[in-house]
Design an enzyme around this catalytic site. Structure first.
Site, short mmCIF file in Angstrom:
data_model
loop_
_atom_site.label_atom_id
_atom_site.label_comp_id
_atom_site.label_asym_id
_atom_site.label_seq_id
_atom_site.Cartn_x
_atom_site.Cartn_y
_atom_site.Cartn_z
N GLU A 38 -63.54 -14.89 -13.55
CA GLU A 38 -63.18 -16.24 -13.17
C GLU A 38 -61.68 -16.47 -13.31
OE1 GLU A 38 -65.47 -18.84 -15.64
OE2 GLU A 38 -67.23 -17.56 -15.49
N ASP A 226 -74.91 -20.67 -8.63
CA ASP A 226 -76.34 -20.54 -8.35
C ASP A 226 -77.00 -21.91 -8.30
OD1 ASP A 226 -77.72 -20.81 -11.37
OD2 ASP A 226 -75.72 -19.96 -11.39
#
Length: 271
Positions: A38, A226
């Site tokens: 990230e 998700d």
């Protein structure tokens, strides 16, 4: 920030929200990421350089700090690094709290930005790659069925109001539910629904708790990897969309930093 007082006998008074006041977001902002995947696209986007940690953090910790400047704002991206035993990213509320507290004490930023990935709920309008600004944090897996301790376990913390930032940068907003598991048990789901959460992560409430202790304003940006209430298995979808979410963060964080630079916390509130 939320203030609650208690005595030595463990009796707590009703808490209250107190404003941070006229605090200018300069000269430093700390951006906390909780995974190398990230953080690195964002480090590259901001052209930051890795620092020597020996002068600011305890010896032996795996943490990493990248720093540089953006529009007069001193920027630090701090990540917890790899677990010493297993070599995986140090995730969860314990590493996030420790790193946030240590960063707040050592670097003394005027603002903390928790930029990370999370699951989102389709029923709340979340899509893969969306970036949300957190409006509230609550724990979903600290279940203490004792009066008052039940509220402590949930640990609800209101985020600083950022209506102007959300409107001007066209970002989504929602409540964050934090826990130490990637999956979601039935009890977790009950707590998430009770807290009306849109986003499900593994560190937000820990970061918020540390920032609250230090009275440092915090903004949380969560990119969706998700869909929790979707049809795909969570792990499969999470891994499949990690790069998409990381790219979304690298596009979103720089404009947020530029937006807050030189402003007061009050300027972020929608008038």
């Amino acid at each position: 920030m939320y203030v609650m007082k208690g005595d030595l006998q463990g009796i707590w008074q009703e808490g209250e929200l107190k404003p941070y006041g006229n605090l200018q977001v300069n000269p430093a902002a700390g951006v906390l990421n909780y995974g190398q995947a990230e953080a690195l696209p964002l480090v590259e986007a901001l052209d930051l350089v890795e620092d020597d940690l020996s002068a600011i953090f305890p010896g032996g910790v795996p943490w990493k700090n990248y720093s540089g400047e953006l529009d007069g704002l001193n920027v630090h991206i701090v990540v917890p690094g790899k677990d010493k035993a297993l070599g995986v990213d140090s995730v969860g509320t314990v590493p996030s709290f420790l790193l946030t507290y240590a960063t707040g004490v050592a670097l003394q930023p005027n603002l903390i930005i928790n930029a990370g990935t999370a699951g989102g709920f389709q029923a709340k309008g979340a899509n893969i790659g969306d970036v949300y600004v957190a409006t509230e944090f609550a724990n979903r897996d600290r279940r203490i069925p004792i009066p008052v301790f039940d509220k402590y376990g949930i640990g609800t913390i209101e985020a600083i109001p950022t209506g102007n930032l959300i409107k001007d940068l066209d970002l989504k907003e929602g409540k964050v539910s934090t826990g130490n598991s990637l999956d979601m048990t039935l009890q977790d789901e009950e707590h998430i629904k009770a807290n009306d959460a849109t986003v499900k992560d593994m560190e937000g409430a820990g970061v918020a708790y540390a920032a609250n202790l230090l009275a440092i304003p915090m903004i949380s940006l969560k990119a969706i990897t998700d869909i929790v209430d979707g049809t795909k298995p969570t792990v499969e979808e999470f891994l499949e969309n990690m790069s998409t979410a990381a790219s979304a963060l690298s596009r979103t964080v720089p404009p947020v930093l530029k937006y807050v630079s030189g402003k007061n916390v009050a300027d972020l509130v929608c008038s």
